[in-house]
Write a protein that holds these residues in place. Sequence first.
Motif, PDB file in Angstrom:
ATOM      1  N   GLY A 168      -3.757   1.517  -6.042  1.00  0.00           N
ATOM      2  CA  GLY A 168      -2.850   0.512  -5.501  1.00  0.00           C
ATOM      3  C   GLY A 168      -2.055   0.995  -4.307  1.00  0.00           C
ATOM      4  O   GLY A 168      -1.709   0.219  -3.419  1.00  0.00           O
ATOM      5  N   PHE A 169      -1.757   2.311  -4.268  1.00  0.00           N
ATOM      6  CA  PHE A 169      -0.991   2.857  -3.153  1.00  0.00           C
ATOM      7  C   PHE A 169      -1.759   2.787  -1.831  1.00  0.00           C
ATOM      8  O   PHE A 169      -1.147   2.803  -0.759  1.00  0.00           O
ATOM      9  N   LYS A 170      -3.072   2.727  -1.891  1.00  0.00           N
ATOM     10  CA  LYS A 170      -3.862   2.698  -0.652  1.00  0.00           C
ATOM     11  C   LYS A 170      -4.637   1.388  -0.484  1.00  0.00           C
ATOM     12  O   LYS A 170      -5.450   1.266   0.431  1.00  0.00           O
ATOM     13  N   ASP A 171      -4.370   0.409  -1.326  1.00  0.00           N
ATOM     14  CA  ASP A 171      -5.074  -0.868  -1.297  1.00  0.00           C
ATOM     15  C   ASP A 171      -4.412  -1.805  -0.284  1.00  0.00           C
ATOM     16  O   ASP A 171      -3.241  -2.171  -0.447  1.00  0.00           O
ATOM     17  N   PRO A 172      -5.105  -2.202   0.777  1.00  0.00           N
ATOM     18  CA  PRO A 172      -4.499  -3.092   1.784  1.00  0.00           C
ATOM     19  C   PRO A 172      -4.133  -4.461   1.239  1.00  0.00           C
ATOM     20  O   PRO A 172      -3.389  -5.210   1.886  1.00  0.00           O
ATOM     21  N   ARG A 173      -4.651  -4.802   0.059  1.00  0.00           N
ATOM     22  CA  ARG A 173      -4.293  -6.084  -0.548  1.00  0.00           C
ATOM     23  C   ARG A 173      -2.907  -6.049  -1.186  1.00  0.00           C
ATOM     24  O   ARG A 173      -2.382  -7.083  -1.606  1.00  0.00           O
ATOM     25  N   LEU A 174      -2.315  -4.867  -1.255  1.00  0.00           N
ATOM     26  CA  LEU A 174      -0.971  -4.701  -1.794  1.00  0.00           C
ATOM     27  C   LEU A 174      -0.055  -4.252  -0.667  1.00  0.00           C
ATOM     28  O   LEU A 174      -0.124  -3.116  -0.202  1.00  0.00           O
ATOM     29  N   SER A 175       0.801  -5.139  -0.214  1.00  0.00           N
ATOM     30  CA  SER A 175       1.669  -4.885   0.933  1.00  0.00           C
ATOM     31  C   SER A 175       2.963  -4.203   0.508  1.00  0.00           C
ATOM     32  O   SER A 175       3.515  -4.491  -0.557  1.00  0.00           O
ATOM     33  N   SER A 176       3.460  -3.315   1.371  1.00  0.00           N
ATOM     34  CA  SER A 176       4.747  -2.660   1.130  1.00  0.00           C
ATOM     35  C   SER A 176       5.925  -3.464   1.664  1.00  0.00           C
ATOM     36  O   SER A 176       7.073  -3.039   1.520  1.00  0.00           O
ATOM     37  N   ASN A 177       5.675  -4.598   2.275  1.00  0.00           N
ATOM     38  CA  ASN A 177       6.734  -5.385   2.905  1.00  0.00           C
ATOM     39  C   ASN A 177       7.580  -6.121   1.868  1.00  0.00           C
ATOM     40  O   ASN A 177       7.603  -7.352   1.802  1.00  0.00           O
ATOM     41  N   ARG A 178       8.288  -5.316   1.047  1.00  0.00           N
ATOM     42  CA  ARG A 178       9.123  -5.935   0.008  1.00  0.00           C
ATOM     43  C   ARG A 178      10.419  -6.504   0.565  1.00  0.00           C
ATOM     44  O   ARG A 178      11.019  -7.385  -0.016  1.00  0.00           O
ATOM     45  N   ALA A 179      10.881  -5.964   1.699  1.00  0.00           N
ATOM     46  CA  ALA A 179      12.119  -6.489   2.278  1.00  0.00           C
ATOM     47  C   ALA A 179      11.935  -7.944   2.693  1.00  0.00           C
ATOM     48  O   ALA A 179      12.795  -8.792   2.452  1.00  0.00           O
ATOM     49  N   GLY A 180      10.792  -8.241   3.305  1.00  0.00           N
ATOM     50  CA  GLY A 180      10.519  -9.623   3.691  1.00  0.00           C
ATOM     51  C   GLY A 180      10.421 -10.534   2.492  1.00  0.00           C
ATOM     52  O   GLY A 180      10.930 -11.663   2.508  1.00  0.00           O
ATOM     53  N   ALA A 181       9.779 -10.033   1.435  1.00  0.00           N
ATOM     54  CA  ALA A 181       9.656 -10.832   0.212  1.00  0.00           C
ATOM     55  C   ALA A 181      11.021 -11.066  -0.427  1.00  0.00           C
ATOM     56  O   ALA A 181      11.314 -12.155  -0.928  1.00  0.00           O
ATOM     57  N   PHE A 182      11.876 -10.030  -0.409  1.00  0.00           N
ATOM     58  CA  PHE A 182      13.223 -10.165  -0.973  1.00  0.00           C
ATOM     59  C   PHE A 182      14.024 -11.198  -0.185  1.00  0.00           C
ATOM     60  O   PHE A 182      14.685 -12.072  -0.755  1.00  0.00           O
ATOM     61  N   GLY A 183      13.946 -11.129   1.146  1.00  0.00           N
ATOM     62  CA  GLY A 183      14.677 -12.085   1.975  1.00  0.00           C
ATOM     63  C   GLY A 183      14.204 -13.513   1.760  1.00  0.00           C
ATOM     64  O   GLY A 183      15.010 -14.445   1.730  1.00  0.00           O
ATOM     65  N   ALA A 184      12.895 -13.664   1.576  1.00  0.00           N
ATOM     66  CA  ALA A 184      12.336 -15.004   1.405  1.00  0.00           C
ATOM     67  C   ALA A 184      12.755 -15.642   0.089  1.00  0.00           C
ATOM     68  O   ALA A 184      12.845 -16.870  -0.011  1.00  0.00           O
TER      69      ALA A 184
END
Length: 409
Positions: free
Chosen positions: A55-71
């Motif tokens: 999961g750490f290297k899977d491009p289907r799992l994004s690290s952009n949690r800040a954007g998700a939190f803001g949304a």
Amino acid sequence: MSATPEVSDPHGLMTRQFQVDPYPTYDRLREEAPAYFSEAWGGWILTRYQDVQGGFKDPRLSSNRAGAFGAMLPAALKERLAPVVTSLSSWALLIDPPAHTRIRSLVNKAFTPRLVEYLRPRIQEQVDLLLDKAEATGKMDMVQDVANLLPVAVIGDMLGIPREDGLKLRAWANAFAVFFGTTKYTPEVLDLMRTGIVEMEEYFRGLIAQRRKSNTVGSDLLSTMMAAEDQGNILSEQEVLATCSLVLFAGHETTTHLLANGLYLLLKNPEQREALLSSDEQLAASVEEILRYESPIQRLSRVIAEDFELHGQTLRKGQKAFLMIGAANRDPRQFPGAERLDLRRQDNRHIAFGFGIHYCLGAALGRLEGQIALRTLMRRFPHMKLEQEPERLENVAFRGFKSLHVALR
């Protein structure tokens, strides 16, 4: 991640018992539901080593949690929490390439093997100073007297921060830990995080202005970032502020819990102390086993970027996935006798510091602090013992103690 009383929680993920001892739950999930959707946490929980590492290297799992939190924030909170979203949106830990690549490549210049070795005598000096103070009283709280103070001193030296400001930095780092380790975003948690972000960025903004005014340029990380230019790209002030916050937080929390967990395990398993003290190689291996057995970071989250199937389940775009490091590092498929602490364990490819492009920047530094502090403690105080059974943190992301009281002689 917010939960209401009506939300289903059959595995007790919201209970105090899970915070104290999550491993029986990890065992059940690995065997019965390796891809489990938790209503309580609001996301998928992945517990097997292969899935978490992948999961750490899977491009289907994004690290952009800040954007998700803001949304996910309601309109009434978006403006108030804008400083939090703005800062987290520049944390290398919480963004994807290409922005991650640019920021990480610049900060990598400061975290060199040469720098880590340069810090070795400074770490030893700080450990000795902290233990001298404890020895005078014959007892100490490992968390407050050593584990909380050593990392912030070391990271502060790296950033070029005055030692006397350590207490402020530690308070801010602790506020971040509460935010990332909660299972419910209460108003108190959100206000604590906002205050920490605002105050920390004001602090670093003042340092930057002071250095620019006095034209003071050093060899520390803050100076490096202020002057950083790579392929024509200069870090913005916001990125410098955010990276200072991230380095302080990540370097403090991980190492603090490594130190406290390590001492606790050595006191509970005295027959294994010899392994730690027998050689430099065995010391390094012992710290790796402590990191595997009681991983300071128990989980990291990702945002699912596209639908995909895993273990017969459909993970949907926009949902969260929790990569359970603590569960993966106890997976018997990867580690024979995974539930046994073995400081002489070989082939210990744990993922306590993550994996792939987001692998912890300060891993080598945290390892060195753990090696120096734990060996010094065992050598100076061979007869130390627990004064009382310690209380675990109320946190699902970080595994550590509120306090750890020990008698030194």
